[in-house]
Design an enzyme around this catalytic site. Structure first.
Site: not given
Ligand code: NAP
Length: 275
Positions: A162-163, A165, A45, A223, A122-123
């Protein structure tokens, strides 16, 4: 079809990427990293996150496929031993896709007139390393709470596994049009009080984080991270753009969650308790 194959630097991913390129060429496709119609990332991922950021300025032309060299991922539908089936599906491609929401991040810096814009799959987080951050958090431009603690994370539904969670956020089905904000170690006492629960906002809402004027915040977008720039405010909303995945077969989202987070433990429990 014009296809870009991007592998992570690991030996296994490089080997699989090379084999995949050969199979695609043999089937009459063109390898094109500049103007691809299909981007295939080989790794995990995390590798797909990298591929997304490489092509996030041409999302309307590109669909993504993830090949995982380990377990199945949340962005990676195919395993490395399934290359013949994958190439066969690409040969029979009829443009089918599924799309998911992205996070728009607009950052106002103290030393810059215009805001900088980023897209996140993602975030995004705002954090500080040793010291706490102090921010006022607004929802739809109305003050919601004043936060003091390690930081704030705002995640997309696909980023919820991801983070977010790890911070206690809920896992959201990726078809939901929503954003989730989670706190990173908030201080709660008589002076500082936050909700202390993750919140999920609706598609027509936005979150604004107005930071106190410290210069050593860390802003992350997936990232990537940037440090030591004085941030006035960050506005988080659902982006106009979406990410599209070429979807040749269906996998139930909750099966993927079960496989990734419960896996053997669940199976063991079933065997032990006979359920
Ligand atoms: P990375 O290796 O790219 O990713 C870290 C781990 O997160 C990998 O195991 C990766 O899976 C997994 N991952 C990535 N996106 C995911 C998703 N949407 N759902 C479930 N798992 C996912 O590491 P990186 O380059 O340092 O940072 C990228 C991501 O790491 C960030 O976007 C953030 O979500 C995550 N992160 C997590 C924590 C935490 O949980 N405490 C802290 C910081 C960052 P693969 O093995 O399949 O690549």
């Amino acid at each position: 079809m014009r296809i870009a194959v991007l592998g992570n630097p690991g030996n296994q991913s490089q080997r699989v990427a090379t084999e995949l390129k050969q199979r695609l060429l043999a089937s009459g496709h063109t390898l094109d990293e500049r103007q691809p119609e299909l981007v295939i990332s080989v790794g995990g991922d995390g590798t797909l996150l990298n591929s997304f950021h490489r092509y996030n300025h041409q999302l309307d032309q590109v669909r993504f496929i993830g090949v995982h060299t380990g377990h199945l991922g949340f962005y990676t539908d195919w395993r490395d031993y399934e290359l013949p089936e994958l190439v066969q599906s690409i040969n029979e491609d009829q443009g089918q896709s599924v799309s998911y929401p992205l996070l728009s991040v607009a950052v106002d810096y103290q030393d810059q007139e215009e805001p900088s814009h980023f897209l996140s799959l993602n975030e995004s987080t705002i954090r500080r390393n040793a010291l706490t951050i102090k921010t006022d958090i607004y929802i739809r431009d109305e003050l919601f709470e004043s936060f003091r603690g390690d930081g704030i994370c705002v995640a997309t539904p696909t980023g919820s596994t991801a983070y977010s969670k790890s911070l206690g956020g809920a896992v959201l089905h990726p078809r939901l049009e929503a954003l989730q904000m989670t706190e990173i170690a908030s201080i709660n006492n008589r002076v500082f009080r936050t909700l202390s629960s993750p919140i999920v906002i609706a598609p027509d809402e936005w979150i604004t984080i107005k930071a106190s004027s410290a210069a050593d915040y860390t802003l992350t977008v997936d990232q990537m991270s940037s440090h030591n720039r004085s941030i006035k405010q960050i506005r988080y909303s659902i982006a106009q753009e979406r990410i599209r995945f070429a979807k040749y077969r269906h996998m139930h989202f909750w099966s993927r969650v079960e496989d990734a987070f419960l896996g053997n433990a669940q199976q063991e429990r079933r065997l032990t308790h006979g359920i």
